[in-house]
Design a protein around this motif. Structure first.
Motif, PDB file in Angstrom:
ATOM      1  N   GLN A  23       3.899 -10.600   1.554  1.00 48.80           N
ATOM      2  CA  GLN A  23       5.008 -10.270   0.648  1.00 48.80           C
ATOM      3  C   GLN A  23       4.623 -10.484  -0.813  1.00 48.80           C
ATOM      4  O   GLN A  23       5.020  -9.710  -1.682  1.00 48.80           O
ATOM      5  N   ALA A  24       3.845 -11.523  -1.069  1.00 53.69           N
ATOM      6  CA  ALA A  24       3.468 -11.836  -2.453  1.00 53.69           C
ATOM      7  C   ALA A  24       2.609 -10.745  -3.081  1.00 53.69           C
ATOM      8  O   ALA A  24       2.737 -10.469  -4.275  1.00 53.69           O
ATOM      9  N   VAL A  25       1.728 -10.121  -2.307  1.00 53.82           N
ATOM     10  CA  VAL A  25       0.800  -9.153  -2.891  1.00 53.82           C
ATOM     11  C   VAL A  25       1.237  -7.702  -2.744  1.00 53.82           C
ATOM     12  O   VAL A  25       0.576  -6.805  -3.267  1.00 53.82           O
ATOM     13  N   ARG A  26       2.351  -7.461  -2.075  1.00 53.72           N
ATOM     14  CA  ARG A  26       2.832  -6.074  -1.943  1.00 53.72           C
ATOM     15  C   ARG A  26       3.061  -5.466  -3.330  1.00 53.72           C
ATOM     16  O   ARG A  26       3.575  -6.127  -4.225  1.00 53.72           O
ATOM     17  N   HIS A  27       2.684  -4.204  -3.453  1.00 48.53           N
ATOM     18  CA  HIS A  27       2.829  -3.513  -4.728  1.00 48.53           C
ATOM     19  C   HIS A  27       2.938  -2.020  -4.428  1.00 48.53           C
ATOM     20  O   HIS A  27       2.227  -1.512  -3.555  1.00 48.53           O
ATOM     21  N   ILE A  78      -6.924  -3.861  -8.619  1.00 49.62           N
ATOM     22  CA  ILE A  78      -6.347  -4.992  -7.893  1.00 49.62           C
ATOM     23  C   ILE A  78      -4.907  -5.188  -8.376  1.00 49.62           C
ATOM     24  O   ILE A  78      -4.649  -5.247  -9.575  1.00 49.62           O
ATOM     25  N   HIS A  79      -3.969  -5.314  -7.433  1.00 46.60           N
ATOM     26  CA  HIS A  79      -2.556  -5.463  -7.790  1.00 46.60           C
ATOM     27  C   HIS A  79      -1.964  -6.824  -7.449  1.00 46.60           C
ATOM     28  O   HIS A  79      -0.946  -7.206  -8.009  1.00 46.60           O
ATOM     29  N   GLY A  80      -2.584  -7.541  -6.534  1.00 42.07           N
ATOM     30  CA  GLY A  80      -2.072  -8.857  -6.179  1.00 42.07           C
ATOM     31  C   GLY A  80      -3.150  -9.701  -5.529  1.00 42.07           C
ATOM     32  O   GLY A  80      -3.984  -9.175  -4.786  1.00 42.07           O
ATOM     33  N   CYS A  99      -5.554 -16.183   2.410  1.00 38.34           N
ATOM     34  CA  CYS A  99      -5.893 -15.406   1.221  1.00 38.34           C
ATOM     35  C   CYS A  99      -5.464 -13.959   1.456  1.00 38.34           C
ATOM     36  O   CYS A  99      -5.585 -13.450   2.568  1.00 38.34           O
ATOM     37  N   ALA A 100      -4.986 -13.316   0.416  1.00 40.29           N
ATOM     38  CA  ALA A 100      -4.613 -11.903   0.510  1.00 40.29           C
ATOM     39  C   ALA A 100      -4.907 -11.223  -0.820  1.00 40.29           C
ATOM     40  O   ALA A 100      -4.773 -11.832  -1.881  1.00 40.29           O
ATOM     41  N   VAL A 101      -5.314  -9.968  -0.721  1.00 39.41           N
ATOM     42  CA  VAL A 101      -5.573  -9.155  -1.905  1.00 39.41           C
ATOM     43  C   VAL A 101      -5.016  -7.766  -1.657  1.00 39.41           C
ATOM     44  O   VAL A 101      -5.250  -7.172  -0.602  1.00 39.41           O
TER      45      VAL A 101
END
Length: 142
Positions: A23-27, A78-80, A99-101
């Motif tokens: 959820q944090a890295v969704r873009h 890179i977005h998140g 970790c997530a990217v």
């Protein structure tokens, strides 16, 4: 780093969540997300019987992790970026690091994700004391 990027870095003693990382890295511009999850296993270094780990972090670990996450976020497309490591007592099956990217394409997401976990493990001062069969122990990463 741009204004619309999400950056999360932390060292915490509560259970970790893959869903939180995703959820944090969704873009809306990200077509790819890579996630790495480190899980406590029942063996290490060819030795069976790991029953628990105790992770400890240097007081500067969170600050250094934030610097790493910020650096990874500077990559093209890179977005998140999300990296959280757990400290304290963990047992077999617990999540130790997540970790997530997110990136526009999979190649950038995979490259940044690999860089993130490799540099986290090699450069962030977090150590583990592993216990074997409830008796012997050893420190890793000191």
């Amino acid at each position: 780093m741009t204004e619309d990027q999400t950056i999360v870095a932390g060292v915490r003693d509560e259970p970790l969540s893959v869903d939180e990382a995703l959820q944090a890295v969704r873009h809306p511009q990200a077509g790819a997300v890579t996630i790495f999850v480190g899980i406590v296993r029942d063996h290490d270094g060819g030795r069976a019987g790991v029953t628990r780990l105790d992770y400890s972090a240097h007081p500067e670990a969170a600050e250094r992790l934030t610097a790493l996450v910020t650096s990874v976020a500077e990559g093209a497309q890179i977005h998140g970026v999300y990296a959280v490591h757990r400290v304290g007592e963990l047992t077999v099956g617990d999540l130790a690091v997540v970790c997530a990217v997110s990136a526009e394409h999979r190649a950038e997401a995979f490259d940044a994700g690999r860089r993130l976990i490799e540099e986290l493990k090699s450069g962030i001062p977090i150590w583990k004391r592993q216990e074997f069969d409830g008796q012997e122990h050893e420190w890793v990463g000191l």
